[in-house]
Design a protein around this motif. Structure first.
Motif, short mmCIF file in Angstrom:
data_model
loop_
_atom_site.label_atom_id
_atom_site.label_comp_id
_atom_site.label_asym_id
_atom_site.label_seq_id
_atom_site.Cartn_x
_atom_site.Cartn_y
_atom_site.Cartn_z
N GLU A 1 0.83 -1.20 0.00
CA GLU A 1 0.00 0.00 0.00
C GLU A 1 0.87 1.26 0.00
N ILE A 2 2.02 1.18 0.68
CA ILE A 2 2.95 2.32 0.66
C ILE A 2 3.49 2.52 -0.74
N LEU A 3 3.87 1.39 -1.39
CA LEU A 3 4.37 1.48 -2.75
C LEU A 3 3.31 2.03 -3.70
N ALA A 4 2.06 1.57 -3.52
CA ALA A 4 0.98 2.02 -4.39
C ALA A 4 0.70 3.51 -4.23
N ALA A 5 0.96 4.04 -3.04
CA ALA A 5 0.74 5.46 -2.83
C ALA A 5 1.87 6.31 -3.38
N ALA A 6 3.03 5.67 -3.61
CA ALA A 6 4.19 6.44 -4.05
C ALA A 6 4.42 6.39 -5.54
N VAL A 7 4.16 5.27 -6.17
CA VAL A 7 4.43 5.11 -7.60
C VAL A 7 3.20 4.50 -8.26
N PRO A 8 3.09 4.56 -9.58
CA PRO A 8 1.95 3.95 -10.27
C PRO A 8 1.88 2.46 -9.99
N MET A 9 0.67 1.96 -9.81
CA MET A 9 0.49 0.55 -9.51
C MET A 9 0.97 -0.33 -10.67
N ASP A 10 0.88 0.19 -11.88
CA ASP A 10 1.41 -0.56 -13.02
C ASP A 10 2.91 -0.79 -12.86
N ALA A 11 3.62 0.22 -12.36
CA ALA A 11 5.06 0.09 -12.17
C ALA A 11 5.37 -0.91 -11.07
N VAL A 12 4.55 -0.96 -10.03
CA VAL A 12 4.76 -1.93 -8.94
C VAL A 12 4.64 -3.35 -9.46
#
Length: 407
Positions: free
Chosen positions: A209-220
């Motif tokens: 969730e932290i990653l999703a808030a920082a970068v596009p979910m496609d990139a994750v």
């Protein structure tokens, strides 16, 4: 697009480094080696035992003259057709020849599988069903040759070697195609599951969730998928090095695969490409499953049908190996989940290269479609929104050197 790729690279580098330098990955590399080593040792021992068991001894309880002629005929034929093509025979002492065949077979000291009595004109083979059915034809042939010494002088056969034959080459390439399909499937199923476990673990720890808030979910998703792919290649490189080392020690004992239609260099390259596509297709599907699952139990429940379906897809691809050009084989080449396995089999049997370019483009497009669906499911089930919001404020600390978090 550039921002997404850059963010995916950062996410992938983070995951790859975290996995490669972990103790779990070291034991993961050792895991498949122990069954291979144990299986190889068991195969060598089992093969030796099978060769020893497969050589039953037939006791010859004929008259001295008939026994001498029979054993001479066997020795002469064995020199011409090969020792292992004829049953092993042992002449019994005259005192033993006077005993009943049943008594001789019951004597464990003899270790005989059958007793050959009677005469050369009318031989009698006594034993259990297996040795009798296996060797009654050979016994009759040896008795006939023993009666006619001139027949033992077999005429010499003139041989002419050719480099290839159409029928033999086709059968051999089928072996290469099927062996490559099995290897690709085993590697894909063994390595793709780590994508799912990694995503579920980070969901449980709220890292995703932290990653999703920082970068596009496609990139994750993209970064995690390619990080696991890089990890898979590291594992394959280690296992291949160990395999080549064992192969060099075994020398000529290992069977050699026939040369594929496109040649070994191109075939190996296509094998790497199709493993990559098979891994990305299954890995992206597992990412979508991880997006829908909240617990490990849900992951197991959702992934089991996918695993069984992938097994069915593999069986379909194997079935189409002998159906080159037929509708079922064309369907397997077009269906994304069977396409990598069907196309690598086609490369072993057909030298045409342009269909592989189309297949790879189609498989890559399907990977992007599955990833987009997985991102959509994650946003709906985890983020509870239509899009993954990214923080615009640039104050505070940076996340992985890309985006600054507030505070």
């Amino acid at each position: 697009m550039i921002e997404t790729i850059r963010a995916a690279f950062v996410i992938g580098r983070r995951d790859f480094t975290a996995i490669i330098f972990s103790k779990a990955f070291f034991f993961f590399l050792l895991g498949p080696m122990f069954p291979l080593l144990v299986g190889g040792a068991a195969g060598l021992l089992g093969g030796q035992v099978a060769r020893d068991i497969d050589r039953p001894v037939i006791g010859v309880a004929m008259s001295a003259d008939d026994s001498r002629q029979l054993l001479a005929a066997r020795a002469s034929l064995a020199a011409q057709v090969g020792e292992r093509r004829l049953p092993e025979m042992k002449q019994l002492a005259q005192s033993a020849s006077d005993s009943a065949p049943e008594q001789l077979l019951d004597d464990k000291a003899n270790g005989l599988a059958a007793i050959l009595g009677g005469t050369l004109d009318k031989p009698v083979l006594t034993g259990t069903r297996g040795p009798i059915e296996s060797y009654k034809g050979e016994v009759a042939m040896l008795a006939a040759f023993a009666k006619n010494a001139d027949a033992m002088a077999l005429p010499p056969v003139e041989t002419r070697l050719v480099q290839r034959s159409a029928g033999n080459e086709k059968q051999q390439r089928l072996v290469t195609a099927q062996a490559t399909q099995v290897l690709l499937f085993m590697l894909t199923m063994l390595l793709a599951g780590m994508v799912l476990s990694n995503l579920v673990e980070e969901k449980a720890n709220k890292i995703i969730e932290i990653l999703a808030a920082a970068v596009p979910m496609d990139a994750v998703f993209l970064g995690k998928l390619f990080a696991m792919l890089a990890m898979a290649f590291v594992g394959i490189a280690v296992w291949s090095a160990v395999g080549f080392g064992l192969a060099s020690l075994s020398g000529p004992a290992l069977p050699s695969l026939p040369t594929p239609a496109v040649g070994w260099p191109i075939f190996v390259m296509l094998g790497v490409v199709y493993f990559t596509m098979a891994y990305l297709i299954l890995g992206s599907l597992f990412l979508g499953i991880g997006a829908m699952a909240a617990t490990v139990r849900e992951v197991q429940t959702l992934s089991m049908p996918v695993t069984m379906a992938q097994l069915i897809n593999f069986f379909l691809a194997m079935y189409t190996v002998t159906k080159m050009g037929e509708p079922i084989e064309l369907f397997a080449c077009l269906f994304p989940f069977t396409s990598p396995f069907a196309m690598v089999a086609r490369a072993a049997q057909d030298a045409t290269l342009w269909p592989h370019l189309l297949a790879v483009v189609w498989q890559a497009l399907f990977v992007l479609i599955i990833l987009r669906v997985g991102v959509y499911l994650f946003r709906r089930n985890v983020m509870k929104s239509g899009s993954a919001g990214r923080i615009k404020d640039t104050g505070g600390k940076k996340l992985f050197g890309l985006v600054k978090l507030p505070g």
